[in-house]
Scaffold this motif. Structure first.
Motif, short mmCIF file in Angstrom:
data_model
loop_
_atom_site.label_atom_id
_atom_site.label_comp_id
_atom_site.label_asym_id
_atom_site.label_seq_id
_atom_site.Cartn_x
_atom_site.Cartn_y
_atom_site.Cartn_z
N UNK A 196 0.87 -1.19 0.00
CA UNK A 196 0.00 0.00 0.00
C UNK A 196 0.90 1.23 0.00
N UNK A 197 0.36 2.37 0.36
CA UNK A 197 1.12 3.62 0.21
C UNK A 197 2.33 3.72 1.15
N UNK A 198 2.43 2.84 2.15
CA UNK A 198 3.59 2.92 3.06
C UNK A 198 4.89 2.68 2.32
N UNK A 199 4.85 1.81 1.34
CA UNK A 199 6.06 1.46 0.58
C UNK A 199 5.80 1.67 -0.91
N UNK A 200 6.85 2.11 -1.60
CA UNK A 200 6.69 2.36 -3.04
C UNK A 200 6.89 1.08 -3.86
N UNK A 201 7.90 0.32 -3.49
CA UNK A 201 8.25 -0.86 -4.30
C UNK A 201 8.47 -2.07 -3.38
N UNK A 202 8.57 -3.24 -4.00
CA UNK A 202 8.88 -4.46 -3.24
C UNK A 202 10.24 -4.31 -2.55
N UNK A 203 11.16 -3.59 -3.17
CA UNK A 203 12.47 -3.39 -2.57
C UNK A 203 12.40 -2.52 -1.31
N UNK A 204 11.59 -1.44 -1.36
CA UNK A 204 11.40 -0.60 -0.16
C UNK A 204 10.92 -1.48 1.00
N UNK A 205 9.92 -2.30 0.70
CA UNK A 205 9.37 -3.18 1.72
C UNK A 205 10.43 -4.19 2.17
N UNK A 206 11.18 -4.71 1.20
CA UNK A 206 12.19 -5.73 1.52
C UNK A 206 13.23 -5.18 2.51
N UNK A 207 13.55 -3.89 2.41
CA UNK A 207 14.53 -3.32 3.35
C UNK A 207 13.99 -3.32 4.79
N UNK A 208 12.68 -3.19 4.96
CA UNK A 208 12.13 -3.30 6.32
C UNK A 208 12.10 -4.75 6.78
N UNK A 209 11.86 -5.68 5.84
CA UNK A 209 12.01 -7.10 6.20
C UNK A 209 13.47 -7.38 6.59
N UNK A 210 14.40 -6.76 5.86
CA UNK A 210 15.83 -6.98 6.14
C UNK A 210 16.17 -6.59 7.58
N UNK A 211 15.53 -5.49 8.07
CA UNK A 211 15.78 -5.06 9.47
C UNK A 211 15.31 -6.14 10.44
#
Ligand SMILES: [Zn+2]
Length: 348
Positions: free
Chosen positions: A153-168
């Motif tokens: 949703x609007x919290x993240x722009x791309x799968x990569x943006x989201x992936x960086x939060x998964x990485x944390x």
């Protein structure tokens, strides 16, 4: 991980182990019941003890817990522990007919993700460590793997943006594993070949995932084994090279047996100074390899990888392999490796 106690061509597994028949029966029998924490723990403990025993008896040098507690596959269950990540209301693409990749129900991101209580892999690891004298490997899915099954949703722009939060989230878990004594940790990222993103970007994401983790780290990239089937028809690692070598992985764990050892030459072509965990057991094939089949595959690998950098593995996890076949394949892997060790003059 110290090499001191390991033989040449150390033998390990990729993670999941064939599940015993009673575990399927237990799940079916309790499908409509709410289980207590002791129920879940007891059945998990029993299954892990069996996986340990099977691997020890087969002669595996570095074992896993068989990922026996991961009832929803090697990563999906952990999504339950992540805040702002409910199941999507959108149904899976298909629910009728043969079980396949289109059966998966996606998650929906509804805000910034976090895992306040961690993923629980540290506790899984502590149990394994307390129940074997063998060296062990801990495993955890990588961030892109999680992110690709999420509707953003609007919290993240791309799968990569989201992936960086998964990485944390994963980074915190890996640090917890290292603190609990894990000296060999494998990150599973089949998505690297599924998604065909820039290899340099994937390496950067991997490095964020393992940043500051005080353990030997392996990166497993495969073509998928969901329900025993590969996701990809064009199964090649070539497009990842050489940029994937920017990933600070001590070892790459790759699938070769299923592809008749194709692309093993990448290890010479790009002068890879890292260890290779070469898949020499085809986990998607029903037929059990003979020890000589395995020995032949290892001899092929040794043309391109020096023995001190070569580890022996199945192609992928064996959670989709019937347990008896899994055990027979593990034994063939050990016997085949021993043939080559003898040829190299190594005394067991
Ligand atoms: Zn795999």
């Amino acid at each position: 991980m110290s090499k001191a106690n390991l033989p040449i061509l150390p033998i390990s597994v990729v993670g999941s182990h064939g599940r015993p028949g009673w575990l399927y029966i237990f799940r079916e029998a309790t499908a409509n019941r709410e289980l207590g924490s002791i129920d879940v723990e007891e059945v998990g403990d029993d299954a892990v003890r069996l996986a340990i025993l099977d691997q020890e008896e087969a002669g595996i040098d570095v074992i896993s817990d068989g990922e026996m507690r991961r009832t929803a596959g090697y990563y999906r269950g952990y999504m339950d522990r992540i805040v702002n990540l409910p199941f999507s209301k959108k149904p899976p693409l298909r629910q009728v007919g043969p079980f396949h990749y289109d059966f998966v129900r996606f998650r929906e991101v509804v805000g910034p993700i976090s895992a306040p209580e961690g993923l629980g892999i540290v506790d899984e690891f502590k149990y394994l460590k307390a129940h074997t004298e063998k060296p062990v490997k801990a495993t955890c899915a990588g961030p892109l793997n999680f992110a690709r099954e999420c509707i953003i949703n609007s919290t993240y722009k791309t799968a990569f943006d989201l992936a960086y939060d998964f990485a944390k989230i994963i980074n915190a878990e890996l640090k917890g594993l290292a603190a609990a004594g894990a000296d060999f940790i494998q990150v599973d990222e089949p998505s690297y070949v599924h998604l065909r993103e820039e290899p340099a970007e994937m390496a950067k994401l991997f490095n964020a995932t393992v940043e500051g983790v005080a353990a030997k780290v392996a990166l497993h990239i495969c073509f998928g084994t969901h329900a025993g089937r590969p996701r990809m028809s064009r199964r090649t690692y070539r497009q990842l090279f050489p940029r994937i070598l920017d990933a600070k992985a001590d070892q790459f764990v790759l699938e070769f047996a299923n592809r008749q050892m194709s692309e093993i030459e990448l290890w010479k072509e790009f002068a890879v100074g890292r260890e290779l965990g070469a898949g020499v057991i085809d986990v998607k094939a029903y037929e059990v390899e003979t020890p000589e089949d395995v020995a032949e595959r290892i001899r092929t690998a040794l043309k391109y990888v020096p023995p001190e950098r070569l580890w022996i593995n199945p192609d992928c996890g064996m959670g989709n392999t019937p347990r008896w076949i899994c055990v027979e394949k593990l034994k063939a892997m050990v016997e085949g490796t021993r043939i080559v060790r003898r040829e190299l003059g190594y005394k067991e």
